[in-house]
Design an enzyme around this catalytic site. Structure first.
Site, short mmCIF file in Angstrom:
data_model
loop_
_atom_site.label_atom_id
_atom_site.label_comp_id
_atom_site.label_asym_id
_atom_site.label_seq_id
_atom_site.Cartn_x
_atom_site.Cartn_y
_atom_site.Cartn_z
N HIS A 88 0.87 -1.26 -0.02
CA HIS A 88 -0.06 -0.18 -0.08
C HIS A 88 0.81 1.19 -0.13
O HIS A 88 0.84 1.99 0.93
CB HIS A 88 -0.92 -0.10 1.15
CG HIS A 88 -2.02 -1.16 0.79
ND1 HIS A 88 -2.86 -1.06 0.02
CD2 HIS A 88 -2.43 -1.97 1.92
CE1 HIS A 88 -3.85 -2.09 0.13
NE2 HIS A 88 -3.73 -2.62 1.19
N CYS A 150 4.61 -11.76 2.39
CA CYS A 150 5.42 -11.54 3.57
C CYS A 150 5.28 -12.83 4.56
O CYS A 150 4.24 -13.37 4.77
CB CYS A 150 5.04 -10.41 4.49
SG CYS A 150 5.69 -10.28 6.11
N HIS A 178 -10.10 -6.41 3.67
CA HIS A 178 -8.81 -6.29 3.43
C HIS A 178 -8.24 -7.38 2.89
O HIS A 178 -8.32 -8.50 3.29
CB HIS A 178 -7.97 -5.89 4.98
CG HIS A 178 -6.67 -5.41 4.93
ND1 HIS A 178 -5.59 -6.11 4.50
CD2 HIS A 178 -5.97 -4.12 4.63
CE1 HIS A 178 -4.49 -5.39 4.35
NE2 HIS A 178 -4.98 -4.13 4.58
N GLU A 180 -5.58 -8.77 3.00
CA GLU A 180 -4.65 -9.96 3.81
C GLU A 180 -5.75 -10.67 4.36
O GLU A 180 -5.36 -11.94 4.41
CB GLU A 180 -3.72 -9.27 4.83
CG GLU A 180 -3.04 -10.27 5.57
CD GLU A 180 -2.21 -9.47 6.81
OE1 GLU A 180 -2.15 -10.28 7.75
OE2 GLU A 180 -1.61 -8.48 6.63
N THR A 243 -1.96 -8.93 10.24
CA THR A 243 -0.63 -8.89 11.05
C THR A 243 -0.34 -7.20 11.30
O THR A 243 0.42 -6.83 12.06
CB THR A 243 0.64 -9.23 10.03
OG1 THR A 243 0.63 -8.59 8.67
CG2 THR A 243 0.55 -10.48 9.88
N SER A 314 -3.15 1.79 3.67
CA SER A 314 -2.15 0.97 4.24
C SER A 314 -2.85 0.83 5.81
O SER A 314 -2.93 1.82 6.62
CB SER A 314 -1.04 1.73 4.47
OG SER A 314 0.02 1.13 5.45
N SER A 315 -3.31 -0.40 6.22
CA SER A 315 -3.69 -0.40 7.74
C SER A 315 -2.74 -0.29 8.85
O SER A 315 -2.92 0.38 9.77
CB SER A 315 -4.16 -1.99 7.70
OG SER A 315 -4.64 -2.22 9.11
N SER A 377 5.41 0.29 4.76
CA SER A 377 5.45 0.12 3.21
C SER A 377 5.82 1.62 2.61
O SER A 377 5.79 1.81 1.39
CB SER A 377 4.05 0.11 2.53
OG SER A 377 3.46 -1.38 3.13
#
Length: 406
Positions: A88, A150, A178, A180, A243, A314-315, A377
């Site tokens: 992100h 990752c 999301h 992920e 994560t 981006s979380s 990121s």
């Protein structure tokens, strides 16, 4: 599928050096290096900057970018696709577009359109992974797959798989939409996704009291596995997480769930009904701790605000903003340096996810004191560009003021 000769996770040695040099040139920052060597502090143009002790690129993100860049160069005569944004960060994804990487598009129903992927093509899986169904699809096609997932994300997948084999339902602290979390839930048979303490309390109440079954299922309809039965599937549970979530919140949720099991089954039997493993990545926690340290010392340092730099989607960056916001410290989350304008306005993303524009620095006549951090990121160059905008803004104001007085 990971044993296939067309599945790559370790990169391409023939392109390693050229990609390292390219990333160094694109992402590094002399300004940030100067702050690192000067006890994370810099004074310039009437602005004092305190840099968080842990910030920016994590090794998982660097690994993902390197693998993607190496893949493009290793397969120069093939069409290269990617299933989503690599990370992100707008600059990195823009660079992949410039390298002619084809981003898989979504159809009107939200499903991805894989019809553009032909035999012989290359498919990159992004840092936050891809769903089991997507990986299975590519395994059955004659394509080369470059997996940049990752390892911390893979650790979560292993954890929920362990829960499943042990007969537990996975409770995932994350955002159900999301990328992920979507990938993680694809490796589960029984799951429920909760995003915060409020939703955790709803699950706890149902475990202990039963509550309204239909209302519960309606509320979580997008965040549960098919055929989810809260009357049976919440009797034995295991906690995992996206994560990038806020670790203190994950811990609090774990304590709530553990106490619920103790209340329902008694302290002796509780351990056989509740399990948890720490699946928050170290880099996420280190960055959260570092900005929390800035917040704790904000008054002593005289901070006017804290700037958080990172992708708006981006979380992990959004959670960095939560820490100063929840402590009442003025703070802004921007995704590019251009968010800071010459007219002393800033376009930023608030905790509700709204993009708003407002006056930035309250009093440009005085020296500015600020903290800065960035998401996992975000390259150092992004921090440098953002700070340069602030230096320029202050310099222009002081120059105009000096001209008026003369």
């Amino acid at each position: 599928m990971m044993k296939s000769h067309q599945f790559f996770r370790k990169g391409f040695r023939d392109q390693k050096k050229v990609v390292e040099d390219s990333m160094q040139e694109q992402f590094n920052s002399e300004l940030v290096d100067t702050m690192r060597s000067n006890e994370y502090k810099l004074e310039r143009e009437g602005v004092t900057v305190f840099l968080a002790k842990d910030f920016g690129f994590c090794w998982g993100v660097e690994r993902s970018i390197a693998l993607a860049y190496e893949a493009v160069k290793h397969f120069p005569n093939k069409t290269v696709h990617i299933t989503n944004e690599l990370i992100h960060n707008p600059e990195v994804n823009d660079e992949l577009h410039n390298m002619n990487v084809q981003f898989i598009q979504k159809k009107k129903d939200g499903e991805k359109d894989f019809s553009t992927v032909d035999d012989g093509d290359v498919v990159i899986l992004p840092a936050f992974g891809a769903s089991f169904e997507e990986m299975d699809l590519f395994d059955k096609k004659d394509v080369d797959v470059v997996d940049t997932t990752c390892p911390w994300v893979s650790k979560v997948w292993n954890t929920v798989d362990r829960y499943q084999k042990g007969g537990s339902t996975s409770i995932i602290h994350g955002k159900w939409a999301h990328e992920e979390t979507l990938a993680t839930t694809s490796f589960c048979e029984d799951f429920i996704v909760i995003k915060d303490l409020k939703e955790a309390q709803m699950v706890v109440d149902y475990i202990i009291e039963g509550d309204d079954r239909e209302a519960f299922l309606e509320y979580f309809k997008n965040a549960i596995s098919e055929g989810f039965d809260p009357d049976t599937m919440l009797d034995k549970i295991g906690l995992a997480n996206q994560t990038t979530m806020y670790k203190k919140e994950t811990r609090a949720i774990g304590q709530m769930l553990q106490k619920a099991m103790m209340s329902k089954f008694g302290p002796i039997e509780a351990d056989s009904h509740y399990t948890e493993f720490d699946t928050i990545c170290d880099a996420t926690q280190e960055r959260q701790d570092a900005v929390a340290d800035q917040v704790e010392n904000a008054e002593e340092l005289g901070l006017d605000f804290i700037l958080v730099v990172g992708g708006w989607d981006s979380s992990n960056t959004a959670h960095l903003l939560e820490i100063p916001q929840n402590a009442g410290v003025r703070s802004f989350h921007i995704n590019r340096a251009e968010c800071i304008s010459a007219d002393n306005t800033i376009t930023h993303r608030n905790l509700k996810g709204e993009i708003i524009t407002e006056t930035f620095i309250g009093d440009l006549d005085k020296d500015v004191v600020m903290g800065v951090t960035s998401g996992a990121s975000t390259p150092d160059a992004g921090v440098q560009d953002s700070l340069s905008q602030i230096f320029l803004l202050k310099k222009m104001h002081d120059s105009a003021k000096s001209g008026e007085s003369s």
